[in-house]
Design an enzyme around this catalytic site. Structure first.
Site, mmCIF file in Angstrom:
data_model
loop_
_atom_site.group_PDB
_atom_site.id
_atom_site.type_symbol
_atom_site.label_atom_id
_atom_site.label_comp_id
_atom_site.label_asym_id
_atom_site.label_seq_id
_atom_site.Cartn_x
_atom_site.Cartn_y
_atom_site.Cartn_z
ATOM 1 N N GLU A 252 0.827 -1.213 0.000
ATOM 2 C CA GLU A 252 0.000 0.000 0.000
ATOM 3 C C GLU A 252 0.855 1.256 0.000
ATOM 4 O OE1 GLU A 252 -2.696 2.120 -0.779
ATOM 5 O OE2 GLU A 252 -3.581 0.221 -0.147
ATOM 6 N N SER B 172 -7.290 2.010 -3.962
ATOM 7 C CA SER B 172 -6.092 2.534 -3.303
ATOM 8 C C SER B 172 -5.064 2.983 -4.333
ATOM 9 C CB SER B 172 -5.486 1.489 -2.377
ATOM 10 O OG SER B 172 -5.297 0.270 -3.049
ATOM 11 N N ASP C 211 1.122 3.932 -3.185
ATOM 12 C CA ASP C 211 0.752 5.332 -2.997
ATOM 13 C C ASP C 211 1.883 6.274 -3.385
ATOM 14 O OD1 ASP C 211 -1.653 4.435 -2.068
ATOM 15 O OD2 ASP C 211 -1.330 4.979 0.024
#
EC number: 3.4.14.10
Length: 594
Positions: free
Chosen positions: A301, A514, A305
């Site tokens: 994650e 995400s 990002d």
């Protein structure tokens, strides 16, 4: 000055004869349940273990604020393009002054704490009271029993309760007490695949995907890179500044650590002109950013990002905020350290800072129904405060289509769609997901729907009511599963599947909203860069601007695909819909709206 003054006056006037162990005074004897959850959130279980009642526990009490409706209306006004105060963002002190609790509220709560011998340990700061107690004293104070709990995704334990009570007299004075019933937000359910497992990519070749100067439909239909996003969303010709004062923030929880080496490899491969770019790490309350290539896949994650915010927004400075999200593992379960709720830690810390990034993206969330109501409202208000400061706050809409477990948690197990928190908070911009490029379609996992907490805000009424009016076949079959008239989400969307991400030096494909949120946040950061270079204010809270007719019309309307879940789903249709929102951005067209 105000909070210090209250503490000094209280120190003079408090009932100094109160000592630890004294029962509550008569005015605080009538307790009523303040908050209760009917069942544990999905994925959590109680861990039978001895609790040492003498161990410390820090409680955070959110006091009832004044002028909340007036404040929220002001946030809308300064975020609405045709309003006379548009762009007149507020300072931290201005917000504090408007929302400051009444003196009586502070005095009542301190008087209650004093009956348990805790007032001298209480620190009053703005609309929060922090008090250090023992677990035993906290249980007396809240008429509750704490237990240890563990999530399926972690070996770490947290101390929580499923119900707590307050004196009836204080229900009007207190909005929330944590840690109590909030078990924690989860990272979105991104799925990861190795490149070798993806036959479509093997046939394309890396170079065609990585360095296309125009939209390569075949390549970008299969996998996404910064080059695909630049061509698809029309910002390949824009050159941002590294020195305009503009910044882009990425939020990290759950021990997610952004890896410098992986970013370097990613940029060399997929954004070569950005080689040498990096991000600034900021620790919030002791958060780490451990660098370990052997476990990099665990940090998917964080790497997704940061690789795409930097890959899209270069050379705009990027900041990675790391907040410790769970207390340390306690093998014998008889000690509690750092048991505070991390989301509140991050928000309260950030709002005290003088220099806040103009854009912040977060890829965490949870089913709205399992987040305590008091927590939902307090956190959404804090997001409104960020908007008032001129910050654009973006969240992934979720990766569960119209619902998570698809069942109510009120003990009835009713089949229903489950909106996502914080994505459904009306003061954040929620980003859904798409797939393919000619045309773009809704990706099946993109979450969306209608909040059960917040009513539809005025800024989106025209768009959402048009959905109800023009597409009855898209919602009437599911009418019994959702709340018509709730805040609709997502607001916008962006590509959400098959993103190239480097983990531990290897190339993987990752999908989930995400990915959509950091990609869209990168574009917002470019818009803020453009505005600052023109002498304009940053966009701040985006939604009133996004839903304005001139801006909404610039989005690419997604009319194909649908979300799936709960044996149902939302269709992507003409206009706003609860799977792709207003659609996907056209950077150059958005620049022409201001």
């Amino acid at each position: 000055m105000h909070s210090t003054f209250i503490q000094v006056i209280w120190g003079i006037c408090a009932l100094s004869s109160s000592t630890v162990g004294h029962p509550a005074s008569p005015r605080f004897e009538e307790y009523k349940v303040f908050e209760k959850i009917n069942e544990l959130p999905e994925g959590w279980r109680e861990v039978p273990a001895r609790i040492d009642v003498e161990r410390s526990l820090s409680l955070r009490i959110h006091l009832a604020q004044q002028n909340v409706e007036r404040f929220e209306q002001k946030v809308i006004e300064i975020s609405t393009p045709d309003h006379s105060t548009y762009g007149d963002h507020m300072g931290h002190q201005d917000i504090k002054d408007m929302l400051r609790p009444a003196d009586e509220t502070v005095e009542n709560v301190l008087a209650w704490l004093d009956t348990f011998g805790l007032s001298e340990k209480a620190i009053v700061e703005d609309d929060w009271v922090k008090v250090d107690a023992t677990i035993g004293k906290a249980q007396e104070l809240l008429h509750t029993e704490y237990s240890f709990y563990r999530g399926d995704d972690s070996e770490k334990t947290i101390l929580r309760t499923t119900e707590y009570s307050l004196p009836a007299e204080l229900h009007k004075d207190i909005l929330l007490i944590q840690p109590t019933t909030m078990f924690g937000l989860r990272a979105m359910k991104s799925h990861i695949r190795k490149i070798e497992e993806f036959a479509e990519f093997r046939a394309l070749g890396t170079e065609r995907v990585a360095h296309a100067s125009t939209l390569n439909v075949t390549a970008c239909d299969a996998t996404i890179t910064p080059a695909c996003l630049r061509a698809l969303y029309n910002f390949e010709g824009y050159t941002p500044s590294a020195t305009s004062g503009n910044k882009l923030g990425v939020n990290g929880f759950l021990e997610q650590y952004a890896q410098y080496a992986d970013l370097e490899t990613f940029l060399a491969k997929y954004r070569p002109e950005a080689q040498g770019a990096n991000f600034t790490f900021v620790s919030v309350n002791g958060g780490l950013n451990t660098q370990d290539p052997t476990t990099s896949k665990t940090y998917a994650e964080a790497n997704l990002d940061i690789q795409y915010t930097v890959g899209v927004s270069y050379p705009i400075p990027n900041i990675y905020f790391s907040t410790p999200s769970r207390p340390p593992h306690i093998p014998d379960l008889d000690a509690v350290e750092n048991d505070s709720e991390p989301y509140l830690d991050w928000l309260n810390w950030l709002l005290k800072q003088d220099d806040i990034p103009q854009t912040i993206t977060t890829s965490y969330g949870e089913s709205e129904q399992i987040v305590p109501l008091s927590y939902r409202k307090s956190v959404c208000n804090l997001f409104a405060q960020l908007g008032a400061r001129g910050v654009s706050v973006l969240f992934s809409s979720g990766d569960s289509g119209p619902g998570w477990s698809c069942l109510s948690n009120d003990g009835k197990n009713t089949t229903k769609f489950l909106p996502t928190f914080p994505a459904a908070c009306p003061f954040v911009t929620s980003v859904g997901g798409t797939i393919q490029v000619k045309p773009e379609k809704a990706v099946y996992f993109s979450s969306g729907g209608f909040s059960e907490t917040w009513d539809m805000p005025d800024y989106q009424k025209d768009a959402v009511n048009a959905f109800y009016m023009n597409h009855p076949n898209s919602w009437k079959p599911w009418a019994k599963y959702f709340v018509k008239g709730g805040r609709g989400f997502p607001d916008v969307s962006a590509q959400g599947d098959n993103y190239h991400v480097i983990l531990g030096g290897r190339d993987y494909l990752i999908g989930g909203t995400s990915a959509s949120s950091p990609a869209f946040a990168g574009i917002v950061s470019l818009l803020n860069d453009d505005r600052l270079k023109r002498g304009k204010k940053p966009l701040g809270f985006l939604n009133p601007w996004l839903y304005s007719r001139a801006v909404a019309s610039t989005f690419t309307d997604i009319k194909a695909g649908r979300s799936t879940g709960c044996n149902a789903g939302w269709d992507a249709v003409e206009g706003w819909d609860p799977v792709t929102g207003l659609g996907t951005p056209n950077f150059d067209a958005l620049r022409r709206t201001y």
